[in-house]
Design a protein around this motif. Structure first.
Motif, PDB file in Angstrom:
ATOM      1  N   HIS A  68      40.463  48.613  39.770  1.00 24.32           N
ATOM      2  CA  HIS A  68      40.272  47.550  40.761  1.00 24.32           C
ATOM      3  C   HIS A  68      40.273  46.218  40.036  1.00 24.32           C
ATOM      4  O   HIS A  68      39.855  46.142  38.888  1.00 24.32           O
ATOM      5  N   TRP A  69      40.743  45.183  40.720  1.00 22.17           N
ATOM      6  CA  TRP A  69      40.866  43.905  40.024  1.00 22.17           C
ATOM      7  C   TRP A  69      39.532  43.367  39.546  1.00 22.17           C
ATOM      8  O   TRP A  69      39.456  42.664  38.538  1.00 22.17           O
ATOM      9  N   SER A  70      38.450  43.696  40.253  1.00 23.11           N
ATOM     10  CA  SER A  70      37.168  43.129  39.836  1.00 23.11           C
ATOM     11  C   SER A  70      36.753  43.661  38.467  1.00 23.11           C
ATOM     12  O   SER A  70      36.101  42.969  37.705  1.00 23.11           O
ATOM     13  N   PHE A  71      37.164  44.887  38.153  1.00 21.70           N
ATOM     14  CA  PHE A  71      36.877  45.399  36.808  1.00 21.70           C
ATOM     15  C   PHE A  71      37.718  44.637  35.782  1.00 21.70           C
ATOM     16  O   PHE A  71      37.275  44.384  34.667  1.00 21.70           O
ATOM     17  N   GLY A  72      38.936  44.289  36.179  1.00 24.37           N
ATOM     18  CA  GLY A  72      39.792  43.488  35.303  1.00 24.37           C
ATOM     19  C   GLY A  72      39.180  42.124  35.056  1.00 24.37           C
ATOM     20  O   GLY A  72      39.214  41.601  33.950  1.00 24.37           O
ATOM     21  N   LYS A  73      38.597  41.585  36.097  1.00 23.39           N
ATOM     22  CA  LYS A  73      37.941  40.286  35.969  1.00 23.39           C
ATOM     23  C   LYS A  73      36.796  40.371  34.973  1.00 23.39           C
ATOM     24  O   LYS A  73      36.651  39.539  34.087  1.00 23.39           O
ATOM     25  N   PHE A  75      36.517  42.511  32.675  1.00 25.22           N
ATOM     26  CA  PHE A  75      37.072  42.775  31.352  1.00 25.22           C
ATOM     27  C   PHE A  75      37.536  41.489  30.684  1.00 25.22           C
ATOM     28  O   PHE A  75      37.179  41.224  29.552  1.00 25.22           O
ATOM     29  N   VAL A  76      38.311  40.678  31.388  1.00 23.77           N
ATOM     30  CA  VAL A  76      38.809  39.466  30.734  1.00 23.77           C
ATOM     31  C   VAL A  76      37.651  38.526  30.410  1.00 23.77           C
ATOM     32  O   VAL A  76      37.686  37.847  29.389  1.00 23.77           O
ATOM     33  N   PHE A 163      49.362  48.675  46.765  1.00 27.84           N
ATOM     34  CA  PHE A 163      48.180  48.071  46.150  1.00 27.84           C
ATOM     35  C   PHE A 163      47.380  47.268  47.163  1.00 27.84           C
ATOM     36  O   PHE A 163      46.163  47.312  47.197  1.00 27.84           O
ATOM     37  N   GLU A 167      43.538  47.624  48.037  1.00 27.79           N
ATOM     38  CA  GLU A 167      42.676  46.541  47.580  1.00 27.79           C
ATOM     39  C   GLU A 167      41.866  45.977  48.746  1.00 27.79           C
ATOM     40  O   GLU A 167      40.691  45.653  48.618  1.00 27.79           O
TER      41      GLU A 167
ATOM     42  N   ARG B  19      43.382  44.942  34.424  1.00 32.64           N
ATOM     43  CA  ARG B  19      43.830  43.600  34.091  1.00 32.64           C
ATOM     44  C   ARG B  19      45.047  43.216  34.925  1.00 32.64           C
ATOM     45  O   ARG B  19      45.152  42.118  35.435  1.00 32.64           O
ATOM     46  N   ARG B  21      45.864  44.356  37.826  1.00 31.07           N
ATOM     47  CA  ARG B  21      45.461  44.123  39.211  1.00 31.07           C
ATOM     48  C   ARG B  21      44.795  42.769  39.357  1.00 31.07           C
ATOM     49  O   ARG B  21      44.956  42.072  40.343  1.00 31.07           O
ATOM     50  N   PHE B  22      44.046  42.418  38.319  1.00 32.22           N
ATOM     51  CA  PHE B  22      43.397  41.117  38.332  1.00 32.22           C
ATOM     52  C   PHE B  22      44.437  39.993  38.314  1.00 32.22           C
ATOM     53  O   PHE B  22      44.328  39.015  39.044  1.00 32.22           O
ATOM     54  N   ARG B  24      47.452  40.134  39.398  1.00 29.83           N
ATOM     55  CA  ARG B  24      48.103  40.095  40.707  1.00 29.83           C
ATOM     56  C   ARG B  24      47.255  39.285  41.670  1.00 29.83           C
ATOM     57  O   ARG B  24      47.736  38.457  42.419  1.00 29.83           O
ATOM     58  N   ARG B  25      45.991  39.586  41.619  1.00 31.15           N
ATOM     59  CA  ARG B  25      45.062  38.960  42.536  1.00 31.15           C
ATOM     60  C   ARG B  25      45.021  37.454  42.322  1.00 31.15           C
ATOM     61  O   ARG B  25      44.981  36.670  43.259  1.00 31.15           O
TER      62      ARG B  25
END
Lengths: 521, 445
Positions: A68-73, A75-76, A163, A167, B19, B21-22, B24-25
């Motif tokens: 999920h993008w929030s995990f990517g967030k 992470f970065v 996606f 999402e 990352r 997906r992030f 993309r978002r």
């Protein structure tokens, strides 16, 4: 200091290898199991690199997690913080599973590995296995399999539905994650067969008791308005019964009742709900859990030293790291950001130990049950099993600890121009301070009280959610509006958020959302 | 059973999916931030990744939380020094200092800005998104000379260089097994046996000697037969051989050449040259990233024009008078020599401050209109003006010599010719985007 026995050191220097790690583990296990009588799941220690630790961080510490993008967030952000040196990485991550998995970083020195093994593999592990909340709420045997299933399922949904579709649901579900928990258990949902059976019985009863004579009786002169009123009330009762309202588990309600959701979308809500449920005990026992782990590692490391199994250097290194972990800045310190659960937890565990072994008169008065029982570890184990943060503080916070930490209570009334000191660490204040601190750790006070209260079935399918406002504390407005938008997305029709005063029961204000407002932000 | 498991060899980058997906978002925000950042960074480090900051708002993860203040609450703090019950304390201004009760959510509601580092590829991808050369592919392909070689299965004959060993040996092995060709190890074994018997022969008593001789004879016969078969059945027979086959496929890859014309005369201040270079640097990178086969010709001019290499074009200094037509002449010459119009898509970008030798304007117009524009797919003129002068030039009278000369062309051949003004570094990227945006044909009208 008494002379230490001349045992062979487990390790020397900072480097570790798998042999010394194993030997250290065995020595720790010996103390934990044979001396402290801890009860733990089988341990599985996994050595990982810092990069893998960053990975694990971002997916809320779980070894397997859907994307999920929030995990990517996360992470970065952690990545930047770590690389720039603003933030170190945790020395370990421990997972409430059976076997209990602890991740340790390869960068750690052997002394540090000993500390984290004692802390995670025995402290947390014992707590996970014995605390009643974990026993009641989580399934340590099944969690990894479930996460595996969730990850696959969500990946499959992404393939099939795209996606964006996934999402959309996950975003909404994450927003409601805190409100996807059954705080009190529900009666089993009746199944269709049972329902039909009941219906048949009811019809039979009516048949049996039917008497045509009743029809001939003259109607009572009733005010039509009250009749209407009565009908409305009846229908409302019916609806509430049908949907099991009021329902505090918003995600559960939407999963079961939102009219427009596809079955895979319901499954996604269910996955998020289950994961939320899994973390629910951890949120309620942060102080105790960390306190337990810190107490255990502190005890074990000191025992290792006493038995001559680790060197003076190693114990110095341990004390250094340990005191950093349990450091509590004071309220006027720029580093202050609330109570440090490690510090408070550890201090309380040590204090209980002291009360058991070496009580003062005051302790005997306050804790007649345990003072001087000379059984510190059984007493603690008992507490670890039976309490959560709120009740634990309420039960065990001693006047001495309040004095040591110089606790004081602030009354903050929005109507008053000033803050007022309500109580301090003195005879008049102990109980007030203790009660206030316990309330601060009560999840049901900390998290807003929200319930689904009604659904307008015959009209526009408006969903009514009530926020019961305690002590005039409102919801964060912009957050609540966004979240309400997410509820609207899932529900598919209008949603009304009512702020209800806890004391008077009157509706303070309402916020309406119509589907037009649900356009993605 | 207790385990210590070494996971260090496990693949890292488990969060890559997250990352992506992030990204993309956050795409819209990242893009904007990238455009911001291009305004401020130097030319040489355009090519590196960059740290960008994007507003955190759209990445919010909302939830129902209590407001930070308001209502009646009480909370406990550690570290009392002098307070006694009943003391009044002024409300701390701003922030939630002392609000020990409200656990700040880990993702911070107050998190307005969000910082992270893009990799170079991520950066450039976003940077050049939606840009392309207009009207590429227009050229008829009758003269295509480019061929691509592609695999086309296997054949039983071909040149030795293309011999496919695996296929050949597979056939050979099958044939050898089928025809029962003795293995070399079998022959060696027989030979060793014979040698052993011969050696034994001398020490043996009479009766055994005879038996031995008999055995020897049988073995010798076996060996002869094996050797015969081995000779008769080739290890690799011509019928085994297989060759990789390749076919030439005409490649519709279009050829394009970009002419970069830059004025480096004395009237261009260092700052203006810097702007021009920035523009070309961008163009250069864009072409490299997007098109594999684009030739770039660098021409710079003062009162004389010359074709130079990349290095000289971007980094060396020169100064002198201004005759723009020389550059156009040079371009015409190079075109004629090396880039026949029927085989190449031709593009040009020219940067200048607009100054020109007074009699040269008409010549430039003529050269462009007669010779160059008919051959070009697209010709962009970027006029770089001093920021202070920009206001003056915005009025019609303030047009520069070159602008005046070029402006009519834009009307008559608007599909192929565009002119733009750039006054500061921040303009470059928008202008660049405007010139090379997809669907330009509509935008340009």
């Amino acid at each position: 200091m008494s002379k230490r026995p001349d045992n062979k050191l487990l390790f020397d220097g900072a480097d570790w290898d798998f042999n010394s790690l194993k030997a250290t583990y065995d020595a720790i296990e010996d103390i934990a199991i044979n001396e402290m009588h801890l009860d733990v799941y089988t341990n599985q220690i996994e050595v990982i690199t810092s990069e893998q630790m960053l990975d694990a961080y971002s997916s809320i510490g779980m070894p397997l997690m859907y994307h999920h993008w929030s995990f990517g967030k996360r992470f970065v952000r952690d990545d930047v913080m770590y690389r720039k040196g603003y933030q170190g990485l945790a020395y370990e991550i421990v997972i409430n599973s059976n076997p209990c998995i602890s991740y340790v970083m390869e960068e750690n020195t052997i002394g540090m590995q000993a500390l984290v093994m004692a802390h995670a593999a025995f402290g947390h592990n014992h707590f996970f296995k014995n605390n009643y909340l974990f026993k009641q709420w989580t399934d340590a045997d099944g969690i990894l399999d479930y996460l595996q299933f969730a990850k696959r399922y969500i990946a499959k949904c992404e393939d099939r539905f795209g996606f964006d579709a996934v999402e959309r649901i996950l975003d909404a579900a994450h927003a409601l994650m805190d409100h996807g928990v059954n705080r009190y258990s529900h009666p089993e949902k009746p199944n269709l067969a049972a329902e039909l059976e009941r219906e048949r019985e009811r019809a039979k009863y009516e048949d049996e008791t039917y008497n045509d004579l009743w029809r001939t009786l003259p109607q009572a002169e009733e005010d039509t308005e009250t009749q209407d009123e009565q009908h409305r009330r009846l229908r409302r009762e019916q609806r509430r019964a049908q949907f099991g309202l009021p329902e505090e588990n918003l995600l559960y309600f939407l999963e079961k009742n939102a009219p427009g959701l596809q079955s895979w979308e319901r499954e996604l809500l269910r996955i998020v709900r289950n994961i939320g449920q899994y973390f629910y005990p951890q949120k309620q026992t942060k102080v105790m859990n960390e306190g337990c782990a810190c107490y255990v590692h502190y005890h074990i490391m000191n025992r290792l030293y006493d038995k001559g199994q680790i060197s003076e250097g190693a114990i110095m290194e341990f004390i250094d790291s340990h005191s950093k972990v349990v450091f509590q800045p004071e309220f006027d310190d720029p580093r202050y950001s609330g109570f440090n659960p490690y510090a408070l937890g550890f201090a309380m565990m040590q204090d209980i130990h002291r009360i058991c072994v070496d009580p003062t008169d005051e302790d005997k008065k306050w804790f007649p049950d345990i003072a001087g029982n000379n059984a510190p570890i059984p007493t603690l184990c008992d507490a670890w099993a039976q309490y959560r943060d709120e009740s634990f503080i309420l039960q065990f916070l001693s006047p001495k600890l309040m004095r040591d930490m110089k606790m004081f209570m602030i009354n903050d009334h929005a109507s008053a121009p000033h803050l007022e000191v309500g109580a301090i660490h003195d005879d008049n204040g102990y109980r007030n301070v203790r009660r206030a601190l316990a309330r601060m750790h009560d999840l049901s006070v900390r998290e807003p009280d929200l319930q689904v209260v009604d659904v307008d079935l015959r009209g526009n399918r408006q969903l009514y959610i009530a926020h019961t406002q305690h002590d005039g504390i409102r919801l964060d407005k912009s957050e609540a509006e966004l979240t309400l938008g997410y509820i609207g997305q899932l529900w598919g029709y209008g949603v009304t958020l009512q702020a209800v005063d806890n004391d008077s029961g009157e509706i303070l204000h309402e916020t309406h959302y119509t589907p037009d407002d649900f356009a993605p932000v | 059973m207790f385990h210590i498991i070494d996971r260090r060899k496990n693949p890292k980058g488990k969060s890559l999916g997250n990352r992506q997906r992030f990204m993309r978002r956050a795409k819209a925000q990242i893009k904007k931030a990238v455009e911001e950042s291009i305004k401020t960074r130097g030319i040489t480090d355009i090519d590196n990744g960059d740290q960008i900051t994007i507003p955190g708002k759209t990445l919010r993860e909302p939830g129902f939380h209590h407001a930070g203040r308001g209502g009646d609450r009480n909370y406990v703090l550690p570290g009392n020094k002098k307070f006694v019950p009943g003391d009044r304390i002024a409300r701390p201004q701003g922030g939630d200092a002392g609000a020990g009760g409200s656990q700040a959510s880990p993702d911070g509601d107050g998190e307005d800005q969000f910082q992270f580092v893009l990799t170079r590829d991520e950066f450039l991808d976003i940077f050049f998104e939606d840009l392309e050369l207009p009207d590429l592919l227009k050229k008829s392909l009758k003269q295509t000379t480019a061929f691509r070689t592609a695999r086309a299965g296997y054949s039983s004959d071909g040149s030795p260089a293309n011999l496919n060993l695996v296929r050949t040996m597979r056939n050979s092995l099958a044939r050898r097994i089928g025809l029962r060709r003795p293995k070399s190890s079998e022959i060696r074994e027989l030979e060793e046996k014979i040698a052993r018997l011969m050696q034994d022969d001398e020490t043996l008593p009479g009766a055994d000697k005879q038996a031995n001789a008999e055995a020897l004879r049988v073995l010798q016969a076996e060996l002869d037969e094996a050797k015969r078969r081995s000779r008769a059945i080739a290890f690799i027979d011509p019928i085994d051989t297989r060759y990789n086959q390749f076919r030439q496929i005409p490649d519709p890859n279009t050829q394009a050449v970009m002419f970069c014309l830059m004025d480096v005369s004395g009237s261009m201040s260092e700052q203006m040259k810097e702007l021009a270079k920035r523009f070309f640097m961008l163009l250069h990178m864009f072409l490299h990233r997007r098109y594999e086969h684009v030739d770039v010709v660098f021409i710079r001019h003062t009162s004389r024009a010359s074709e130079v290499d990349e290095e000289t074009f971007f980094y060396s200094r020169e100064t002198g008078g201004t005759i723009v037509s020389t550059a156009l002449e040079e371009m015409k010459r190079v075109l004629k020599d090396r880039y026949p119009t029927d085989q190449w898509n031709i593009y040009a970008a020219q940067a200048s401050d607009g100054d020109n030798y007074s009699n040269d304007g008409a010549k430039c117009t003529a050269l462009l209109a007669e010779d160059l524009l008919p051959k070009c797919q697209y010709y962009a003129y970027i006029e770089i003006t001093d920021e202070r002068e920009a206001e003056i030039f915005s009025s019609a009278e303030g047009e520069t010599a070159l602008w005046k000369a070029y402006a009519p062309l834009a009307h008559t051949r608007n599909a192929r010719f565009a002119l733009k003004r750039v006054t500061k570094a921040a303009d470059i990227f928008p202008v660049f985007r405007e010139l090379f945006a997809k669907n330009k044909s509509e935008a340009r009208t």
